[in-house]
Design a protein around this motif. Sequence first.
Motif, PDB file in Angstrom:
ATOM      1  N   MET A   1      82.922  20.591  -3.618  1.00 46.29           N
ATOM      2  CA  MET A   1      81.625  20.370  -3.017  1.00 46.29           C
ATOM      3  C   MET A   1      81.159  21.562  -2.195  1.00 46.29           C
ATOM      4  SD  MET A   1      83.231  17.838  -0.221  1.00 46.29           S
ATOM      5  CE  MET A   1      84.280  18.490   1.023  1.00 46.29           C
ATOM      6  N   THR A   2      82.140  22.339  -1.613  1.00 47.92           N
ATOM      7  CA  THR A   2      81.696  23.406  -0.742  1.00 47.92           C
ATOM      8  C   THR A   2      82.097  24.768  -1.273  1.00 47.92           C
ATOM      9  OG1 THR A   2      82.080  21.907   1.058  1.00 47.92           O
ATOM     10  CG2 THR A   2      81.617  24.166   1.627  1.00 47.92           C
ATOM     11  N   SER A   3      81.143  25.418  -1.892  1.00 41.72           N
ATOM     12  CA  SER A   3      81.430  26.760  -2.360  1.00 41.72           C
ATOM     13  C   SER A   3      80.677  27.745  -1.486  1.00 41.72           C
ATOM     14  CB  SER A   3      80.981  26.909  -3.806  1.00 41.72           C
ATOM     15  OG  SER A   3      79.598  26.687  -3.878  1.00 41.72           O
ATOM     16  N   ILE A   4      81.198  28.950  -1.437  1.00 42.76           N
ATOM     17  CA  ILE A   4      80.593  29.980  -0.600  1.00 42.76           C
ATOM     18  C   ILE A   4      80.183  31.133  -1.512  1.00 42.76           C
ATOM     19  CG2 ILE A   4      80.970  31.523   1.353  1.00 42.76           C
ATOM     20  CD1 ILE A   4      83.347  29.684   2.121  1.00 42.76           C
ATOM     21  N   LYS A   5      78.922  31.526  -1.386  1.00 42.62           N
ATOM     22  CA  LYS A   5      78.454  32.664  -2.177  1.00 42.62           C
ATOM     23  C   LYS A   5      78.038  33.786  -1.236  1.00 42.62           C
ATOM     24  CE  LYS A   5      76.781  30.507  -6.424  1.00 42.62           C
ATOM     25  NZ  LYS A   5      76.911  29.045  -6.078  1.00 42.62           N
ATOM     26  N   ILE A   6      78.718  34.911  -1.373  1.00 40.68           N
ATOM     27  CA  ILE A   6      78.365  36.063  -0.557  1.00 40.68           C
ATOM     28  C   ILE A   6      77.608  37.041  -1.443  1.00 40.68           C
ATOM     29  CG2 ILE A   6      79.289  37.968   0.826  1.00 40.68           C
ATOM     30  CD1 ILE A   6      81.715  36.174   1.410  1.00 40.68           C
TER      31      ILE A   6
ATOM     32  N   ASP B   1      75.639  32.075   1.317  1.00 43.79           N
ATOM     33  CA  ASP B   1      75.208  30.693   1.117  1.00 43.79           C
ATOM     34  C   ASP B   1      76.422  29.780   1.113  1.00 43.79           C
ATOM     35  OD1 ASP B   1      72.694  31.656   0.824  1.00 43.79           O
ATOM     36  OD2 ASP B   1      72.609  31.439  -1.361  1.00 43.79           O
ATOM     37  N   ILE B   2      76.288  28.694   1.846  1.00 40.67           N
ATOM     38  CA  ILE B   2      77.309  27.659   1.743  1.00 40.67           C
ATOM     39  C   ILE B   2      76.622  26.451   1.139  1.00 40.67           C
ATOM     40  CG2 ILE B   2      78.792  26.097   3.038  1.00 40.67           C
ATOM     41  CD1 ILE B   2      79.524  28.358   4.819  1.00 40.67           C
ATOM     42  N   ASP B   3      77.086  26.003  -0.009  1.00 37.15           N
ATOM     43  CA  ASP B   3      76.408  24.946  -0.759  1.00 37.15           C
ATOM     44  C   ASP B   3      74.927  25.280  -0.930  1.00 37.15           C
ATOM     45  OD1 ASP B   3      78.661  23.545  -1.127  1.00 37.15           O
ATOM     46  OD2 ASP B   3      78.353  22.238   0.615  1.00 37.15           O
ATOM     47  N   ASP B   4      74.677  26.535  -1.295  1.00 37.89           N
ATOM     48  CA  ASP B   4      73.323  27.008  -1.578  1.00 37.89           C
ATOM     49  C   ASP B   4      72.393  27.005  -0.372  1.00 37.89           C
ATOM     50  OD1 ASP B   4      73.928  27.505  -4.276  1.00 37.89           O
ATOM     51  OD2 ASP B   4      73.739  25.343  -4.679  1.00 37.89           O
ATOM     52  N   LYS B   5      72.973  26.890   0.818  1.00 36.21           N
ATOM     53  CA  LYS B   5      72.135  27.023   2.013  1.00 36.21           C
ATOM     54  C   LYS B   5      72.486  28.332   2.696  1.00 36.21           C
ATOM     55  CE  LYS B   5      72.602  23.089   4.142  1.00 36.21           C
ATOM     56  NZ  LYS B   5      72.705  22.058   5.103  1.00 36.21           N
ATOM     57  N   ASP B   6      71.451  29.108   3.018  1.00 33.60           N
ATOM     58  CA  ASP B   6      71.665  30.397   3.667  1.00 33.60           C
ATOM     59  C   ASP B   6      72.133  30.172   5.102  1.00 33.60           C
ATOM     60  OD1 ASP B   6      71.588  32.874   4.749  1.00 33.60           O
ATOM     61  OD2 ASP B   6      69.478  33.292   4.275  1.00 33.60           O
TER      62      ASP B   6
ATOM     63  N   ARG C   1      79.414  26.204  12.434  1.00 29.61           N
ATOM     64  CA  ARG C   1      80.824  26.317  12.830  1.00 29.61           C
ATOM     65  C   ARG C   1      81.526  24.973  12.849  1.00 29.61           C
ATOM     66  NH1 ARG C   1      78.673  29.762  17.267  1.00 29.61           N
ATOM     67  NH2 ARG C   1      78.197  31.716  16.180  1.00 29.61           N
ATOM     68  N   LYS C   2      80.775  23.910  12.942  1.00 35.05           N
ATOM     69  CA  LYS C   2      81.391  22.587  12.825  1.00 35.05           C
ATOM     70  C   LYS C   2      81.838  22.382  11.373  1.00 35.05           C
ATOM     71  CE  LYS C   2      80.508  17.725  13.809  1.00 35.05           C
ATOM     72  NZ  LYS C   2      80.686  17.147  12.462  1.00 35.05           N
ATOM     73  N   GLN C   3      81.044  22.928  10.468  1.00 39.52           N
ATOM     74  CA  GLN C   3      81.333  22.766   9.042  1.00 39.52           C
ATOM     75  C   GLN C   3      82.392  23.767   8.570  1.00 39.52           C
ATOM     76  OE1 GLN C   3      77.691  23.183   6.847  1.00 39.52           O
ATOM     77  NE2 GLN C   3      78.681  22.868   4.863  1.00 39.52           N
ATOM     78  N   VAL C   4      82.447  24.929   9.239  1.00 36.23           N
ATOM     79  CA  VAL C   4      83.363  25.993   8.842  1.00 36.23           C
ATOM     80  C   VAL C   4      84.316  26.285   9.991  1.00 36.23           C
ATOM     81  CG1 VAL C   4      83.529  28.361   8.021  1.00 36.23           C
ATOM     82  CG2 VAL C   4      81.550  26.982   7.406  1.00 36.23           C
ATOM     83  N   GLY C   5      85.508  25.728   9.924  1.00 37.26           N
ATOM     84  CA  GLY C   5      86.468  25.902  11.015  1.00 37.26           C
ATOM     85  C   GLY C   5      87.202  27.223  10.904  1.00 37.26           C
ATOM     86  N   MET C   6      87.847  27.616  11.998  1.00 38.89           N
ATOM     87  CA  MET C   6      88.536  28.901  11.982  1.00 38.89           C
ATOM     88  C   MET C   6      89.836  28.834  12.769  1.00 38.89           C
ATOM     89  SD  MET C   6      87.024  32.618  12.926  1.00 38.89           S
ATOM     90  CE  MET C   6      87.409  33.855  11.718  1.00 38.89           C
TER      91      MET C   6
END
Lengths: 292, 248
Positions: B1-6, B66-71, B81-86
């Motif tokens: 569900m969560t792809s990252i496009k750079i 883009d994360i899930d096609d959202k810039d 950052r809630k969606q992408v932890g580190m």
Amino acid sequence: MGRLKDAVIEKILLACALISILTMIGIVATLLFETINFFSEVSIASFLFDTKWTPLFKPAHYGILPLINGTLIITIGAAAVALPLGILTAIFLSEYASPKFRQVAKPVLEILAGVPTVVYGYFALTFITPLLRKAYPETNIFNAASASIVVGILILPMVASLSEDAIRAVPRSIREGAYALGATPFEVSTKVAVPAALSGILASFILALSRAIGETMAVTIAAGMMPRLTLNPLEGVQTMTAYIVQVSLGDTPRGTIGYQSIFAVAMVLFIMTLGMNIASQLIRQKYREAYV
Amino acid sequence: MTSIKIKNLNAYYGEKQVLKEINLDIGEKRVTAIIGPSGCGKSTLLRCINRMNDFIDIFRAEGEIDIDDKDIMQMDPVLLRKQVGMVFQKPNPFPKTIFENVAWGPKIHGTKDKSTLNKIVNNSLKQAALWDEVKGRLKDNALGLSGGQQQRLCIARALAVSPEVILLDEPCSALDPVSTAKIEDLIVALKKHYTIVIVTHNMQQAARVSDNTAFLLNGDLIEYSDTDTLFETPKDKRTEDYITGRFG
Ligand SMILES: Nc1ncnc2c1ncn2[C@@H]1O[C@H](COP(=O)(O)OP(=O)(O)OP(=O)(O)O)[C@@H](O)[C@H]1O
Ligand SMILES: [Mg+2]
């Protein structure tokens, strides 16, 4: 040759250290000596529990309560002004202000802390008191409220600057950890940085309060010289320090009970501020390893 | 569900360009490793994904992620950052109790109910393979844990806000081999539920845990493919030199 130089330097430094220690001992000894003289004529019970302080008039009363009351009212009032404002300033400077702003603001705070306190006293008398009298016409010319506010302003830079140091000392890595969880700057500062810096912040509070207790010129000018056992901040009060000034400036002869009374008061003041400084040290040490 | 496009990512610290025209598609529920010599821009690239570089005044980036096609540049960084932890290189637990560390994220995001928090803390610690070691002492200060435990606690802390992506920046470089092995196992287990990007200096580690590997050199993405191909039959000479240890 080098070794000789080291030895000489060591001796000189030792002498300097000894001088300050001896001075300290001398001060405490003088205090103690005159205080003992004082208590040979006034009972400790009346000193602690009598509600009137009139050592220079007949009938003489030696109850220190009005002076302690005056000191505490002003200190508490000053704390109410300086602690919230100080911590908010510290949070702003450490988390929100740009580095450039901080570079200017910090030295300004330190300069403010260095303004002679007599200036603050006249600021209270000529600016704060008239404002208070406009809002509350029954306010005395000399009153505790005005003194509280000005002492609060006076210790504010100290609280802000020391708290800011404590907050900024919280490692960046810990903040980053919080940001990475989706925290806002406000959450990072109030829920991570400030709690982690709490010991340093508390220590700064106590130091500032002990400064407020010892503050002399500003309170003498703003709160006046009437020892009153009152909780009304719009009336004049006398603090312990103001009493010492009053007697020191007057013509009370050496060796009289009036003269000795300032040492007894100074002793109480000394014990209070020493206690607070020690508390501040202990807090700092106890929590030194709050973070690594 | 969560792809990252750079896409065409360029990044600068002041005048200095540290990432050049990076194009990278990171697949969901996979482990993607980023390898490369020191200073090549791995951490910078990783920190672009959750916008941690926003805190660095001189930092500037061009291009799109883009994360899930959202810039992500259009997103609120706090929500991102809630969606992408580190998880960071050095364990950085808060100077609070073990429980408070894990509960901190859910709390700021509005979970107040005590039993819900308990459940989240338990689950997160279990997922991070730390539960058995700390279950009796959740009220102890987290700084009393060993380095490896602290790092797993930081992973639990990140999991507690239910992110979709987890970024790990050399998570084992401060740890001993036993703790490292535990965390590697953990990473493999976590990819069932999360999209994972890991920066590592350690090529064996990349080979062991990742599905895809990207090789960065001086800010250029030299090669990107599935891990086995990259390590067994690298296409680029520079990749081969690096993985065989001839430089770097
Ligand atoms: N805050 C910063 N300010 C200026 N330059 C920076 C900053 N952070 C990193 N750099 C520079 O950017 C380049 C890439 O750094 P980065 O930390 O991304 O490398 P890295 O691949 O993670 O290295 P390492 O393996 O040593 O962690 C380096 O040349 C570094 O000096
Ligand atoms: Mg790095």
